[in-house]
Design a protein around this motif. Sequence first.
Motif, PDB file in Angstrom:
ATOM      1  N   HIS A 156       4.363   7.776 -12.669  1.00 56.67           N
ATOM      2  CA  HIS A 156       5.330   8.876 -12.651  1.00 56.67           C
ATOM      3  C   HIS A 156       4.624  10.222 -12.596  1.00 56.67           C
ATOM      4  O   HIS A 156       5.017  11.121 -11.835  1.00 56.67           O
ATOM      5  N   ASN A 178       4.616  12.965  -9.311  1.00 53.20           N
ATOM      6  CA  ASN A 178       4.997  14.356  -9.551  1.00 53.20           C
ATOM      7  C   ASN A 178       3.851  15.308  -9.233  1.00 53.20           C
ATOM      8  O   ASN A 178       4.066  16.398  -8.703  1.00 53.20           O
ATOM      9  N   ILE A 212      11.998   5.405 -13.534  1.00 52.04           N
ATOM     10  CA  ILE A 212      11.648   6.090 -14.777  1.00 52.04           C
ATOM     11  C   ILE A 212      12.843   6.275 -15.707  1.00 52.04           C
ATOM     12  O   ILE A 212      12.676   6.502 -16.913  1.00 52.04           O
ATOM     13  N   ASP A 223      11.508   9.209 -21.315  1.00 49.75           N
ATOM     14  CA  ASP A 223      12.545  10.231 -21.152  1.00 49.75           C
ATOM     15  C   ASP A 223      11.972  11.615 -21.422  1.00 49.75           C
ATOM     16  O   ASP A 223      12.265  12.575 -20.700  1.00 49.75           O
ATOM     17  N   ARG A 265       9.766  12.585 -18.481  1.00 45.77           N
ATOM     18  CA  ARG A 265      10.591  12.955 -17.332  1.00 45.77           C
ATOM     19  C   ARG A 265      11.190  14.349 -17.514  1.00 45.77           C
ATOM     20  O   ARG A 265      11.163  15.180 -16.595  1.00 45.77           O
ATOM     21  N   ARG A 310       8.612  17.114 -17.100  1.00 46.02           N
ATOM     22  CA  ARG A 310       8.336  17.425 -15.699  1.00 46.02           C
ATOM     23  C   ARG A 310       9.496  18.210 -15.071  1.00 46.02           C
ATOM     24  O   ARG A 310       9.271  19.114 -14.260  1.00 46.02           O
ATOM     25  N   ARG A 311      10.713  17.871 -15.425  1.00 45.79           N
ATOM     26  CA  ARG A 311      11.847  18.666 -14.939  1.00 45.79           C
ATOM     27  C   ARG A 311      11.727  20.104 -15.416  1.00 45.79           C
ATOM     28  O   ARG A 311      12.000  21.046 -14.659  1.00 45.79           O
ATOM     29  N   ASN A 322      17.710  15.707  -8.848  1.00 46.68           N
ATOM     30  CA  ASN A 322      17.486  14.417  -9.496  1.00 46.68           C
ATOM     31  C   ASN A 322      18.668  13.474  -9.300  1.00 46.68           C
ATOM     32  O   ASN A 322      18.474  12.283  -9.032  1.00 46.68           O
TER      33      ASN A 322
END
Length: 218
Positions: free
Chosen positions: A78, A82, A131, A139, A142, A145-146, A183
Amino acid sequence: MAGRITPAEGRYGGRTADERRAERRERFLQAGLDLFGSRDGPGYRAAKVADVSRAAGLSTRQFYEEFRTLEDLLAELHLYVNDAAERAVLATLPQVEHLDDPIERYTRLFRAYAAGITADPRHTRIAFVEIIGVSPRLDRQRLDRRARWIDFLCEQGAAAAARGEIAPGDFRVTATAFIGAVNGLMHDWAVGWVDATLDEIVEELLQMLLARIHTISA
């Protein structure tokens, strides 16, 4: 024998132990990418350590020398996908910073992101599908990264406002809404819930972003 270098410490087949280990790790990553990310693969939830080891042409013992669990492998993949998208955007940034038109600048930056995250379909599935919902740890990864992408959009908005291209303000709600749309739509497209080409998906997201920028700059 004194001074003897064992294969584990020295060179074997012309490669050092570190080089051999890096090669093994890369083989596990490629196997995970295939099994978790390919449309015809089992996906993360159905894959086993034995499956990944077999696909890598290595043993399960060697897998556990590199990763504690399959989740660790997914977490690294993941981050890898990214990072690839982030590198594509950062490589484009110096090419567009001189542009006076924020629409053109955002267009080129988003297209660079889209190209980076979708160049390999396996990347897309890992980033937006595999993911999701695995564990609280992933979580958080993720969402972290968001948050980085949201911060990037806010920085670009603040820079455009400082140049007088758009009205000043807090761009976080706009950035968060857009990243959420990326997303959500990419997830639904990757799992086959949206009947559209990749170009249509990218264009739809781009038009959403540009419409909002046009409103702010009007």
